[in-house]
Design a protein around this motif. Sequence first.
Motif, PDB file in Angstrom:
ATOM      1  N   GLN A 289       0.823  -1.205   0.000  1.00  0.00           N
ATOM      2  CA  GLN A 289       0.000   0.000   0.000  1.00  0.00           C
ATOM      3  C   GLN A 289       0.861   1.261   0.000  1.00  0.00           C
ATOM      4  N   GLU A 290       1.961   1.225   0.778  1.00  0.00           N
ATOM      5  CA  GLU A 290       2.886   2.363   0.782  1.00  0.00           C
ATOM      6  C   GLU A 290       3.509   2.549  -0.603  1.00  0.00           C
ATOM      7  N   PHE A 291       3.860   1.422  -1.226  1.00  0.00           N
ATOM      8  CA  PHE A 291       4.424   1.479  -2.583  1.00  0.00           C
ATOM      9  C   PHE A 291       3.457   2.161  -3.551  1.00  0.00           C
ATOM     10  N   LEU A 292       2.186   1.749  -3.494  1.00  0.00           N
ATOM     11  CA  LEU A 292       1.188   2.340  -4.386  1.00  0.00           C
ATOM     12  C   LEU A 292       0.982   3.824  -4.088  1.00  0.00           C
ATOM     13  N   ASN A 293       0.967   4.164  -2.803  1.00  0.00           N
ATOM     14  CA  ASN A 293       0.752   5.563  -2.423  1.00  0.00           C
ATOM     15  C   ASN A 293       1.852   6.470  -2.973  1.00  0.00           C
ATOM     16  N   ILE A 294       3.095   5.986  -2.916  1.00  0.00           N
ATOM     17  CA  ILE A 294       4.221   6.791  -3.410  1.00  0.00           C
ATOM     18  C   ILE A 294       4.274   6.766  -4.939  1.00  0.00           C
ATOM     19  N   ALA A 295       4.066   5.571  -5.513  1.00  0.00           N
ATOM     20  CA  ALA A 295       4.152   5.432  -6.974  1.00  0.00           C
ATOM     21  C   ALA A 295       3.099   6.269  -7.682  1.00  0.00           C
ATOM     22  N   PHE A 296       1.915   6.392  -7.064  1.00  0.00           N
ATOM     23  CA  PHE A 296       0.825   7.145  -7.692  1.00  0.00           C
ATOM     24  C   PHE A 296       0.506   8.435  -6.947  1.00  0.00           C
ATOM     25  N   SER A 297       1.534   8.978  -6.301  1.00  0.00           N
ATOM     26  CA  SER A 297       1.390  10.295  -5.688  1.00  0.00           C
ATOM     27  C   SER A 297       1.340  11.343  -6.797  1.00  0.00           C
ATOM     28  N   PRO A 298       0.892  12.559  -6.514  1.00  0.00           N
ATOM     29  CA  PRO A 298       0.838  13.604  -7.548  1.00  0.00           C
ATOM     30  C   PRO A 298       2.182  13.830  -8.245  1.00  0.00           C
ATOM     31  N   VAL A 299       3.279  13.581  -7.523  1.00  0.00           N
ATOM     32  CA  VAL A 299       4.606  13.786  -8.103  1.00  0.00           C
ATOM     33  C   VAL A 299       4.978  12.665  -9.064  1.00  0.00           C
ATOM     34  N   ASN A 300       4.644  11.424  -8.714  1.00  0.00           N
ATOM     35  CA  ASN A 300       5.147  10.266  -9.456  1.00  0.00           C
ATOM     36  C   ASN A 300       4.160   9.631 -10.418  1.00  0.00           C
ATOM     37  N   THR A 301       2.915  10.053 -10.411  1.00  0.00           N
ATOM     38  CA  THR A 301       1.900   9.378 -11.226  1.00  0.00           C
ATOM     39  C   THR A 301       2.272   9.331 -12.708  1.00  0.00           C
ATOM     40  N   VAL A 302       2.679  10.466 -13.260  1.00  0.00           N
ATOM     41  CA  VAL A 302       3.012  10.514 -14.692  1.00  0.00           C
ATOM     42  C   VAL A 302       4.187   9.593 -15.001  1.00  0.00           C
ATOM     43  N   LEU A 303       5.228   9.639 -14.153  1.00  0.00           N
ATOM     44  CA  LEU A 303       6.387   8.770 -14.360  1.00  0.00           C
ATOM     45  C   LEU A 303       6.005   7.300 -14.262  1.00  0.00           C
ATOM     46  N   THR A 304       5.146   6.965 -13.295  1.00  0.00           N
ATOM     47  CA  THR A 304       4.723   5.577 -13.117  1.00  0.00           C
ATOM     48  C   THR A 304       3.953   5.072 -14.325  1.00  0.00           C
ATOM     49  N   VAL A 305       3.055   5.907 -14.853  1.00  0.00           N
ATOM     50  CA  VAL A 305       2.273   5.524 -16.033  1.00  0.00           C
ATOM     51  C   VAL A 305       3.193   5.342 -17.244  1.00  0.00           C
ATOM     52  N   LEU A 306       4.127   6.267 -17.440  1.00  0.00           N
ATOM     53  CA  LEU A 306       5.057   6.165 -18.568  1.00  0.00           C
ATOM     54  C   LEU A 306       5.934   4.927 -18.449  1.00  0.00           C
ATOM     55  N   LEU A 307       6.362   4.631 -17.222  1.00  0.00           N
ATOM     56  CA  LEU A 307       7.181   3.435 -17.014  1.00  0.00           C
ATOM     57  C   LEU A 307       6.364   2.179 -17.282  1.00  0.00           C
ATOM     58  N   GLY A 308       5.091   2.193 -16.876  1.00  0.00           N
ATOM     59  CA  GLY A 308       4.213   1.061 -17.167  1.00  0.00           C
ATOM     60  C   GLY A 308       4.029   0.857 -18.657  1.00  0.00           C
ATOM     61  N   LEU A 309       3.872   1.956 -19.399  1.00  0.00           N
ATOM     62  CA  LEU A 309       3.745   1.859 -20.852  1.00  0.00           C
ATOM     63  C   LEU A 309       5.030   1.328 -21.478  1.00  0.00           C
ATOM     64  N   SER A 310       6.183   1.696 -20.896  1.00  0.00           N
ATOM     65  CA  SER A 310       7.459   1.177 -21.395  1.00  0.00           C
ATOM     66  C   SER A 310       7.551  -0.330 -21.209  1.00  0.00           C
ATOM     67  N   VAL A 311       7.075  -0.806 -20.053  1.00  0.00           N
ATOM     68  CA  VAL A 311       7.069  -2.249 -19.803  1.00  0.00           C
ATOM     69  C   VAL A 311       6.174  -2.961 -20.808  1.00  0.00           C
ATOM     70  N   VAL A 312       5.002  -2.392 -21.076  1.00  0.00           N
ATOM     71  CA  VAL A 312       4.096  -2.972 -22.066  1.00  0.00           C
ATOM     72  C   VAL A 312       4.756  -2.997 -23.439  1.00  0.00           C
ATOM     73  N   TYR A 313       5.439  -1.903 -23.786  1.00  0.00           N
ATOM     74  CA  TYR A 313       6.133  -1.824 -25.081  1.00  0.00           C
ATOM     75  C   TYR A 313       7.154  -2.944 -25.226  1.00  0.00           C
ATOM     76  N   TRP A 314       7.998  -3.131 -24.192  1.00  0.00           N
ATOM     77  CA  TRP A 314       9.043  -4.145 -24.289  1.00  0.00           C
ATOM     78  C   TRP A 314       8.472  -5.554 -24.270  1.00  0.00           C
ATOM     79  N   LEU A 315       7.400  -5.769 -23.513  1.00  0.00           N
ATOM     80  CA  LEU A 315       6.742  -7.082 -23.539  1.00  0.00           C
ATOM     81  C   LEU A 315       6.177  -7.356 -24.928  1.00  0.00           C
ATOM     82  N   PHE A 316       5.556  -6.342 -25.527  1.00  0.00           N
ATOM     83  CA  PHE A 316       5.013  -6.486 -26.878  1.00  0.00           C
ATOM     84  C   PHE A 316       6.129  -6.785 -27.869  1.00  0.00           C
TER      85      PHE A 316
END
Length: 218
Positions: free
Chosen positions: A4-31
């Motif tokens: 829960q702490e991980f999610l709170n920090i990862a999707f905080s107002p500061v990190n949300t955009v970076l987390t989403v972009l990193l998630g899209l990068s993971v999807v890209y490389w898996l694809f």
Amino acid sequence: MTFQEFLNIAFSPVNTVLTVLLGLSVVYWLFTILTGLDIDVGIHSDLDADADIEAPDGHLHAPDHDPSAWMHFLKFLNLDIVPVTYFLTLSLLITWLGSFYLNYFVPLPTWAGILILFPMMIGGMLLTKIILKPLNPLFKEINHKGELSYAFLGREGRLKSSIQDDKIGMMEVFIGSDPMTLMVRSNDGSRLEHGTRVMIVDEEPEKRIYYVQKSIRY
């Protein structure tokens, strides 16, 4: 750290955009790994006010004497050698890790966390350059085998940007079914519009610049 702490920090107002972009990068490389396909990556430059420059092969093609400060900065980061997707993914990961752990160990106000992202991004890009530097000879050899082995003189393709005088633009050429993007200049300095079908009539192999003129169709 709990999940829960991980999610709170990862999707905080500061990190949300970076987390989403990193998630899209993971999807890209898996694809990419699962399908063997590579998604085109665009690089936009101010070489020409009308230019919309793309690099479908995942590399930035920059001549040695390009007057653009932006292009010199990209070359400084070795993006004329290192595939853009590798560089962006690693620099994004480094920036995300720095922001994540900074906010975990030193909680900052949202405005301060956002403000500090900019120097972190610069630091992430510089660190990525250092990490990937030992692989530059490998990337350079891949580029050499993948591009310079073809004879482009006489080939036709379409411009991906408008060119005129000494302005540099991009041209798309198909080798079989594979698209390749080349740096081009107008052979006689005349203006050639985006989308014009042109033919390669001369080249500067050391700079990887090709001179083109409008194709003549009978």
